[in-house]
Design an enzyme around this catalytic site. Sequence first.
Site, PDB file in Angstrom:
ATOM      1  N   CYS B 121       0.744  -1.236  -0.032  1.00 54.93           N
ATOM      2  CA  CYS B 121      -0.099  -0.120  -0.239  1.00 54.93           C
ATOM      3  C   CYS B 121       0.903   1.229   0.205  1.00 54.93           C
ATOM      4  CB  CYS B 121      -1.100  -0.071   1.314  1.00 54.93           C
ATOM      5  SG  CYS B 121      -1.756  -1.458   1.438  1.00 54.93           S
ATOM      6  N   HIS B 269      -3.709   6.452   0.633  1.00 51.94           N
ATOM      7  CA  HIS B 269      -3.973   4.892   0.047  1.00 51.94           C
ATOM      8  C   HIS B 269      -5.439   4.809   0.401  1.00 51.94           C
ATOM      9  CE1 HIS B 269      -4.081   0.851  -0.072  1.00 51.94           C
ATOM     10  NE2 HIS B 269      -4.089   0.779   1.412  1.00 51.94           N
ATOM     11  N   ASN B 300      -9.940  -2.149  -1.778  1.00 53.45           N
ATOM     12  CA  ASN B 300      -8.518  -1.871  -1.475  1.00 53.45           C
ATOM     13  C   ASN B 300      -7.636  -2.232  -2.496  1.00 53.45           C
ATOM     14  OD1 ASN B 300      -6.029  -1.689  -0.613  1.00 53.45           O
ATOM     15  ND2 ASN B 300      -6.392  -1.774   1.690  1.00 53.45           N
TER      16      ASN B 300
END
Lengths: 74, 358
Positions: B121, B269, B300
């Site tokens: 990430c 993020h 995500n």
Amino acid sequence: MTLNDQLQALRRDVDLFAGATLDTPLASVPHWGSLAVLLVIQHCETQHGLALTGTQIRGCSTVGDLLALIPQQP
Amino acid sequence: MHSSISNVRLAGLAVSTGSLTRDFIADGLALGLDRVMLERTAQTIGLRERKVAAPGVTALDLCEDAARRLLDAAGLDATAIDAVIFVTQTPDHPQPNNASLLHGRLGLATGAAAFDLSLGCSGWVYGLQQAALLCAHGGAARVLLCAGDTLSRLTHPRDRSADPLFGDAGSAALIERTGQAAAWHFELGADGKGANAIIVPQGGARMPADCKPLTEIPDLDGNVRHAANLAMQGGEVFNFSLRQAPPAVAAVMRHAHYAVEATDGLVLHQANRFVITTVGRKCGFPAAKTPSDVVEHYGNQSSASIPCAMIHAFAEPLAARPLKLVLCGFGVGWSWGAVAAELGPLIIAPIQPYPLAR
């Protein structure tokens, strides 16, 4: 802020705790689990400027244990 | 670690997502979970649907598609690329690296450099810093930065602390050397002591894939996973994000002399809406400047989430003019990266699923 004040704030802010008392076992809080842990971390950060870890919260047995992690303020 | 890198520009961006749509509520109901709790989680965390890769499609395929669309949009031949950097933790193979495979697929010039960065990430910001360094000091005129993962393959469907979160995507970005451009200010860091909070224990050299059978083990919340699944301690990750991202954002803004009012956006993020809104608020940014809805549409996307959010939230202005942006990624490895930079105008290939439905 007393422990009872903190309990009221938690009950207002995180509705999973609406019926909780200091003696309520965390395991019996409705839908206690990973989401509830996040909500508690957010509550403590927002209301008390305290960044609790998941491990600290998982180590508590009751709502009172949880609130005892928050430093008492006069 | 701070670094300031001058005379580079971001020339283009593209993102390709998985082509299959997974619905958070429907998936939960199919597992027999309580609708009220599912709806509460969906509302709080910001989960609705996510795009996952079709069987057989990897991060390499997604990034190749994004790179081809970006090169087409920019009117560039692949031989104009001096280096390719591939950020991923879901490579096609332990060897060779994805960057070399992509080098061959795209037909980059022999002699163009190719290397992977094993990051999740935080990886897009790390990759951007490396690409900028190659352009500013490494002899490259143009670098292709690809970043993406297929994390949905690593989670157990009955691990509700991880499985509903992740979508699959690949991104491509072009970074170029330029004569005059304001410095990009980076802050990169890590705290390896927490690295086990997000981990896939089995499948590497320490615990090879065939070293023991995969046994499903339930945790205290009833989530199930085995040793080759991604295991994430959500509370620790949230605490880490609150602890490390805001200081990194503050540091790059201080170096860049950016004030919140004069900054066009904070692109974090896209872990989930809950994390983004909490971290964004702690960074002092209003919600209107902190896009948080990417995860509702795509999930995500690991290292592809920042470029996806840039396109999702800022495509039109970014295509037209320079924006002062602050970007910050944080996650696996307990690593973080932030950058304050003036980006745009740039060529944007739209967010698109791969393969496209026929």
